[in-house]
Scaffold this motif. Structure first.
Motif, PDB file in Angstrom:
ATOM      1  N   THR A 304     -20.414  10.477  39.969  1.00  0.00           N
ATOM      2  CA  THR A 304     -21.851  10.268  40.112  1.00  0.00           C
ATOM      3  C   THR A 304     -22.123   8.779  40.220  1.00  0.00           C
ATOM      4  OG1 THR A 304     -24.044  10.671  39.138  1.00  0.00           O
ATOM      5  CG2 THR A 304     -22.233  10.230  37.603  1.00  0.00           C
ATOM      6  N   ASP A 305     -23.215   8.417  40.886  1.00  0.00           N
ATOM      7  CA  ASP A 305     -23.511   7.007  41.151  1.00  0.00           C
ATOM      8  C   ASP A 305     -24.775   6.539  40.425  1.00  0.00           C
ATOM      9  OD1 ASP A 305     -22.671   4.630  42.423  1.00  0.00           O
ATOM     10  OD2 ASP A 305     -24.213   4.865  43.969  1.00  0.00           O
ATOM     11  N   ILE A 306     -25.220   7.295  39.430  1.00  0.00           N
ATOM     12  CA  ILE A 306     -26.453   6.913  38.742  1.00  0.00           C
ATOM     13  C   ILE A 306     -26.250   5.643  37.909  1.00  0.00           C
ATOM     14  CG2 ILE A 306     -27.319   9.275  38.653  1.00  0.00           C
ATOM     15  CD1 ILE A 306     -26.511   9.346  35.687  1.00  0.00           C
ATOM     16  N   TRP A 307     -27.380   4.943  37.667  1.00  0.00           N
ATOM     17  CA  TRP A 307     -27.356   3.802  36.764  1.00  0.00           C
ATOM     18  C   TRP A 307     -28.595   3.848  35.885  1.00  0.00           C
ATOM     19  CZ3 TRP A 307     -31.020  -0.262  37.361  1.00  0.00           C
ATOM     20  CH2 TRP A 307     -31.729  -0.278  38.586  1.00  0.00           C
ATOM     21  N   GLN A 308     -28.609   3.006  34.845  1.00  0.00           N
ATOM     22  CA  GLN A 308     -29.590   3.148  33.786  1.00  0.00           C
ATOM     23  C   GLN A 308     -30.437   1.883  33.616  1.00  0.00           C
ATOM     24  OE1 GLN A 308     -26.107   2.926  32.675  1.00  0.00           O
ATOM     25  NE2 GLN A 308     -25.789   4.870  33.736  1.00  0.00           N
ATOM     26  N   ARG A 309     -31.700   2.109  33.283  1.00  0.00           N
ATOM     27  CA  ARG A 309     -32.591   1.009  32.897  1.00  0.00           C
ATOM     28  C   ARG A 309     -33.255   1.386  31.574  1.00  0.00           C
ATOM     29  NH1 ARG A 309     -35.955  -3.193  35.141  1.00  0.00           N
ATOM     30  NH2 ARG A 309     -37.973  -3.320  34.088  1.00  0.00           N
ATOM     31  N   ASN A 339     -31.029  -3.700  32.844  1.00  0.00           N
ATOM     32  CA  ASN A 339     -30.500  -2.844  33.908  1.00  0.00           C
ATOM     33  C   ASN A 339     -28.991  -2.746  33.769  1.00  0.00           C
ATOM     34  OD1 ASN A 339     -33.094  -2.619  35.356  1.00  0.00           O
ATOM     35  ND2 ASN A 339     -32.774  -4.787  35.800  1.00  0.00           N
ATOM     36  N   CYS A 340     -28.474  -1.522  33.699  1.00  0.00           N
ATOM     37  CA  CYS A 340     -27.036  -1.305  33.499  1.00  0.00           C
ATOM     38  C   CYS A 340     -26.451  -0.695  34.770  1.00  0.00           C
ATOM     39  CB  CYS A 340     -26.805  -0.382  32.301  1.00  0.00           C
ATOM     40  SG  CYS A 340     -27.466  -1.036  30.756  1.00  0.00           S
ATOM     41  N   LEU A 341     -25.803  -1.516  35.584  1.00  0.00           N
ATOM     42  CA  LEU A 341     -25.236  -1.012  36.822  1.00  0.00           C
ATOM     43  C   LEU A 341     -24.072  -1.880  37.272  1.00  0.00           C
ATOM     44  CD1 LEU A 341     -27.464  -1.884  39.904  1.00  0.00           C
ATOM     45  CD2 LEU A 341     -27.872  -2.861  37.677  1.00  0.00           C
ATOM     46  N   LYS A 342     -23.152  -1.234  37.995  1.00  0.00           N
ATOM     47  CA  LYS A 342     -21.943  -1.879  38.500  1.00  0.00           C
ATOM     48  C   LYS A 342     -21.290  -2.694  37.398  1.00  0.00           C
ATOM     49  CE  LYS A 342     -23.052  -1.528  43.377  1.00  0.00           C
ATOM     50  NZ  LYS A 342     -23.128  -2.202  44.681  1.00  0.00           N
ATOM     51  N   ASN A 343     -20.945  -3.958  37.683  1.00  0.00           N
ATOM     52  CA  ASN A 343     -20.255  -4.772  36.682  1.00  0.00           C
ATOM     53  C   ASN A 343     -21.197  -5.696  35.919  1.00  0.00           C
ATOM     54  OD1 ASN A 343     -20.912  -6.632  38.608  1.00  0.00           O
ATOM     55  ND2 ASN A 343     -18.822  -7.286  39.054  1.00  0.00           N
ATOM     56  N   GLY A 344     -22.503  -5.462  36.067  1.00  0.00           N
ATOM     57  CA  GLY A 344     -23.473  -6.260  35.336  1.00  0.00           C
ATOM     58  C   GLY A 344     -23.854  -7.559  35.991  1.00  0.00           C
ATOM     59  N   LYS A 345     -23.349  -7.825  37.194  1.00  0.00           N
ATOM     60  CA  LYS A 345     -23.632  -9.090  37.868  1.00  0.00           C
ATOM     61  C   LYS A 345     -24.448  -8.887  39.140  1.00  0.00           C
ATOM     62  CE  LYS A 345     -19.374 -11.105  36.046  1.00  0.00           C
ATOM     63  NZ  LYS A 345     -20.047 -11.715  34.905  1.00  0.00           N
ATOM     64  N   VAL A 346     -25.164  -7.763  39.200  1.00  0.00           N
ATOM     65  CA  VAL A 346     -25.988  -7.468  40.369  1.00  0.00           C
ATOM     66  C   VAL A 346     -27.334  -8.168  40.214  1.00  0.00           C
ATOM     67  CG1 VAL A 346     -27.084  -5.651  41.715  1.00  0.00           C
ATOM     68  CG2 VAL A 346     -24.853  -5.255  40.667  1.00  0.00           C
ATOM     69  N   PHE A 347     -27.740  -8.906  41.240  1.00  0.00           N
ATOM     70  CA  PHE A 347     -29.011  -9.628  41.183  1.00  0.00           C
ATOM     71  C   PHE A 347     -30.090  -8.790  41.850  1.00  0.00           C
ATOM     72  CE2 PHE A 347     -31.998 -12.804  43.059  1.00  0.00           C
ATOM     73  CZ  PHE A 347     -32.549 -13.229  41.864  1.00  0.00           C
TER      74      PHE A 347
END
Length: 401
Positions: A304-309, A339-347
């Motif tokens: 799954t590709d979901i992410w969390q805020r 915002n919790c997604l990918k490796n945490g370095k998404v701008f």
């Protein structure tokens, strides 16, 4: 000729000794009744007008120290040297081992080559160190921020002690120890020792779990902004949050286009989770909240590709009556988001006020699936304008190639 042969023989002998010592394995001391301990230094050093004369909180941790004549520390049963400020993310595996670019250690055991915890009730405890159970004397000593081991420092640099106290650890129990600032005005410091219980709970492997703590110092949120870290990446957390906050969860469908206007998972847009109360003294474990691993209808039961805020609002506010604009940072502690997604370095751009941390889900090659998504157990901790994520994972099947 004899001299030449002797020289060659000595060179060969030296080479053999060198190879033998270079490949010598680390000898570990077995612990009969261990407890499992992980230590975080939550003290940050920042350059402000109010902190320019403060000591750098860079430590050597000593468990059951040994003392010589005159009270000088001569050794310890366990040494955790070069203990630096905590990293924003503590992953579910000992990622710092083998990192030789710096001696700085963002946690204990971190880079230390020590016996670590086992797989306990299915949970990977390799980020926890084995330590003796029972009553332990623990000392945090200031040390210079250099690469010289603590016991090789000049003697006068080994005497500045921040904390010297006793803790009690039960055999086969899991503990997280936090070094904290207790009062922002008086600069009082202390420890918080939490006995974890995630490995004892009937947790489902199809649910993602998270609990929350606000361990900020008394008075931080009300302090003048000039006394706080102005690090841009902290975003809305940098000024602190109120002592009472409500937490809301939103799940987003895809990490490929991580824009807050993208679709949310049905039923998970600003869903209330829990109330958070500031507490830097109680070691009680916060209850775990959960959401389904396969919450999205687009998931296939494997990946799954979901992410969390997570939105933190003061009581009476939520996403439907938020008086602030989306990118506002100076909210008076009434609203902060992560915002919790990918490796945490998404701008996500200046239009969003959220701090960035990694996804709560783990995607790894397991069995024949590459990747496969796994649920985890997580802890989000707010400390003086920063938010930290610790992720714990279950044991999963190794990859099949």
């Amino acid at each position: 000729m004899k001299n030449q042969r002797l020289t060659i023989y000595l060179l060969v002998l030296l080479l053999c000794v060198s190879l033998f010592t270079g490949c010598a394995k680390v000898e570990y001391t077995a612990i009969a009744e261990p407890a499992y301990l992980r230590v975080f230094n939550n003290l940050n050093y920042i350059q402000t007008l109010g902190s320019k004369d403060d000591k750098v909180p860079y430590f050597c941790m000593l468990i059951n120290p040994k003392f010589g004549t005159g009270g000088a520390i001569t050794g310890a049963e366990i040494v955790g040297d070069f203990l630096d400020k905590r990293a924003a993310y503590a992953p579910p595996y000992p990622s710092h081992i083998g990192n030789s670019t710096t001696v700085d250690n963002p946690e204990y055991p971190g880079k230390e080559n020590v016996l670590v915890g086992p797989i306990l009730n299915g949970f990977d405890l390799s980020s926890w160190a084995q330590v003796p159970s029972g009553e332990l004397r623990i000392v945090f000593a200031y040390r210079p921020k250099n690469t010289i081991p603590f016991f090789e420092l000049e003697s006068h640099l080994q005497t500045d002690i921040l904390i010297d106290t006793v803790i009690n650890l039960a055999s086969k129990e899991v503990y997280t120890l936090h070094l904290l600032q207790k009062d922002f005005v008086t600069k009082a410091h202390g420890l918080l020792l939490r006995q974890e219980n995630f490995h004892k709970l009937p947790l489902s492997d199809s649910l993602v779990y998270v609990n929350f703590y606000n361990m900020s110092a008394k008075g931080f949120v009300d302090a003048d902004l000039s006394l706080k870290d102005d690090d841009y990446v902290l975003r809305s957390f940098k000024n602190g949050i109120k002592d009472e906050m409500n937490i809301f969860l939103s799940l987003y469908e895809s990490q490929d286009n991580p824009i807050l206007q993208s679709p949310t998972v049905i039923g998970y847009k600003g869903k209330f989770l829990t109330r958070l109360t500031r507490n830097s003294t109680s070691a009680t474990v916060s209850p775990y909240m959960s959401f389904p691993l396969w919450a999205s209808s687009k998931s296939n039961g494997i990946q799954t590709d979901i992410w969390q805020r997570f939105d933190f609002f003061s009581p009476g506010m939520d996403i439907t009556n938020n008086p602030f604009f989306s990118g506002e940072i100076a909210t008076g502690g009434n609203w902060a988001s992560v915002n919790c997604l990918k490796n945490g370095k998404v701008f996500l751009g200046g239009s969003d006020n959220g701090t960035q941390l990694p996804n709560l889900l783990v995607n790894v090659h397991s069995g024949t699936h590459n990747p496969q998504t796994f649920a985890t157990v997580n802890t989000l901790e707010v400390v003086n304008g920063r938010i930290y994520l610790t992720t714990i994972q279950r044991k999963y099947a190794p990859p099949i190639y």
